[in-house]
Write an enzyme that holds these catalytic residues in place. Structure first.
Site, PDB file in Angstrom:
ATOM      1  CE  LYS A 112      -4.288  -1.618   2.172  1.00  0.00           C
ATOM      2  NZ  LYS A 112      -5.217  -1.412   3.284  1.00  0.00           N
ATOM      3  CE  LYS A 193      -6.106  -7.854  -1.626  1.00  0.00           C
ATOM      4  NZ  LYS A 193      -6.620  -7.694  -0.309  1.00  0.00           N
ATOM      5  CE  LYS A 196     -13.912  -3.063   0.108  1.00  0.00           C
ATOM      6  NZ  LYS A 196     -13.624  -2.798   1.518  1.00  0.00           N
TER       7      LYS A 196
HETATM    8  P1  AMP Z   1     -11.128  -5.218   2.616  1.00  0.00           P
HETATM    9  O1  AMP Z   1     -11.802  -5.030   1.323  1.00  0.00           O
HETATM   10  O2  AMP Z   1      -9.646  -5.149   2.490  1.00  0.00           O
HETATM   11  O3  AMP Z   1     -11.668  -4.430   3.740  1.00  0.00           O
HETATM   12  O4  AMP Z   1     -11.420  -6.745   2.993  1.00  0.00           O
HETATM   13  C1  AMP Z   1     -12.560  -7.194   3.689  1.00  0.00           C
HETATM   14  C2  AMP Z   1     -12.521  -8.699   3.818  1.00  0.00           C
HETATM   15  O5  AMP Z   1     -12.609  -9.305   2.524  1.00  0.00           O
HETATM   16  C3  AMP Z   1     -11.226  -9.243   4.443  1.00  0.00           C
HETATM   17  O6  AMP Z   1     -11.533 -10.341   5.263  1.00  0.00           O
HETATM   18  C4  AMP Z   1     -10.427  -9.675   3.267  1.00  0.00           C
HETATM   19  O7  AMP Z   1      -9.525 -10.703   3.573  1.00  0.00           O
HETATM   20  C5  AMP Z   1     -11.499 -10.159   2.298  1.00  0.00           C
HETATM   21  N1  AMP Z   1     -11.063  -9.989   0.916  1.00  0.00           N
HETATM   22  C6  AMP Z   1     -10.697  -8.826   0.303  1.00  0.00           C
HETATM   23  N2  AMP Z   1     -10.348  -9.040  -0.993  1.00  0.00           N
HETATM   24  C7  AMP Z   1     -10.500 -10.374  -1.206  1.00  0.00           C
HETATM   25  C8  AMP Z   1     -10.308 -11.225  -2.337  1.00  0.00           C
HETATM   26  N3  AMP Z   1      -9.914 -10.752  -3.520  1.00  0.00           N
HETATM   27  N4  AMP Z   1     -10.573 -12.539  -2.187  1.00  0.00           N
HETATM   28  C9  AMP Z   1     -11.001 -13.021  -1.012  1.00  0.00           C
HETATM   29  N5  AMP Z   1     -11.202 -12.297   0.092  1.00  0.00           N
HETATM   30  C10 AMP Z   1     -10.956 -10.981   0.008  1.00  0.00           C
END
Ligand code: AMP
Ligand code: TRP
Length: 329
Positions: A112, A193, A196
């Site tokens: 990041k 991956k 967002k």
């Molecule tokens: P975040 O969007 O970073 O706040 O992630 C929220 C939750 O979604 C966390 O538990 C992440 O590990 C999961 N997560 C985010 N991106 C992915 C992805 N591409 N595949 C699987 N899980 C994800």
């Protein structure tokens, strides 16, 4: 006895199917048996610049998506991180336990912070706030996607170090990482991956994307060389990722999918995949629509959640302050 479960999602952008398959779907299963707290971590979102209007909207949108995904406020506590002041407060105490060296090893910080003009100190200590989120509630289990493994390890280390220094204070949490679908990859680039924050929205399918947008994104998703639909993460990363998505939304096994598309090529597969995803998201989108018509309902749930969570957090904070030697007035 039920176990305490805690997890959080950042209110940045709209949640995508990676968040849904990697995290939120587990939440809805866990709430049946366990004592769950699901948090919208707005303070984490502030580690990078945010437009205040957008942040406020995204926080409520994320809460709405939680409920629309099937998180039941009668079973689980749903709340906004900043509505319980103890998160930021405990983070300070834990910042005094965590070391620069271990934070400096966090790969997500490296990802990041690279190529950014300025990097906030909060982005560096982000995992400590995450440890505070978890440890405040004496959490047993933390369901997360695969990318949070290292942060979870750090939370465990911090808990153990604190307990060692001051005596038993925190439960040491266990991660719960999902197998298939714990890492959904980008539709535009299967080596990264789904995220967002990817540059193009062709990277992800957002949970509130319309059927036509979903169809368009899947049509444009990258595939691998060759034309056969089979699972091989190493040599066919893109198709394997699409098969994982298909499998998770339809409930069909990867083998079944492979047989179904034997000799058919990518075109047919993608067309069906789009419908599987459209149908898979339809109930969620319907419930979200309904919820948006009652904004006060959502606020009431979040307020109630903050009160419930706050009561638990207060107990832990009392103990922490006592242990470290804060004067009680
Ligand atoms: P975040 O969007 O970073 O706040 O992630 C929220 C939750 O979604 C966390 O538990 C992440 O590990 C999961 N997560 C985010 N991106 C992915 C992805 N591409 N595949 C699987 N899980 C994800
Ligand atoms: N860091 C997590 C993510 O980006 C979000 C998060 C913050 C979290 N606090 C948490 C997840 C506590 C689980 C538990 O996905």
């Amino acid at each position: 006895m039920s176990r305490r479960v805690f997890s959080g999602v950042q209110p940045t952008g709209t949640l995508h199917i990676g968040n849904y398959l990697g995290a939120i779907q587990q939440f809805t299963e866990l709430q049946q048996e366990e004592d769950c707290l699901f948090c919208i971590v707005d303070l984490h979102a502030l580690t990078v610049p945010q437009d205040p209007v957008v942040l406020r909207e995204a926080t409520l949108k994320t809460a709405g998506i939680y409920l629309a995904s099937g998180i039941d406020p009668k079973k689980a506590t749903v709340f906004i991180q900043s509505s319980v002041g103890a998160h930021a407060e405990l983070a300070w105490f834990l910042n005094c336990i965590a070391t620069f060296g271990e934070l400096n090893r966090m790969t997500q910080f490296k990802e990041k912070s690279t190529n950014q003009e300025t990097v906030s100190s909060a982005l560096f200590t982000y995992p400590v706030l995450m440890a505070a989120d978890i440890l405040l509630y004496q959490t047993d289990v933390v369901p997360v996607g695969d990318d949070q493994k290292q942060h979870l390890e750090l939370s465990r280390d911090i808990a153990q170090r604190f307990n060692h220094r001051y005596g038993e204070t925190f439960k040491v949490p266990e991660p719960k990482i999902l197998g298939v679908g714990s890492r959904i990859m980008g539709l535009d680039d299967a080596s990264k991956k789904m995220s967002k924050s990817a540059d193009t929205d062709l990277n992800r399918i957002e949970l509130l994307d319309s059927p036509d947008v979903i169809r368009k994104k899947i049509k444009r998703a990258v595939t691998d060389s060759g034309r056969d639909v089979y699972y091989d993460e190493e040599n066919k990363a893109a198709v394997s990722n699409l098969m994982t998505i298909y499998s998770r939304f339809s409930g069909d096994s990867l083998d079944t999918i492979q047989e179904r598309y034997a000799g058919k090529g990518y075109g047919d597969f993608k067309k069906d995949l789009a419908e599987v995803v459209v149908e898979g998201l339809r109930p969620l989108q319907g419930r979200y629509e309904e919820l948006s018509r009652e904004p006060q309902y959502l606020l009431d749930i979040l307020k109630e959640g903050a009160e419930k969570a706050g009561a638990i957090a207060e107990q832990t904070m009392k103990d922490v302050k006592e242990k470290v030697g804060i004067v009680r007035l």
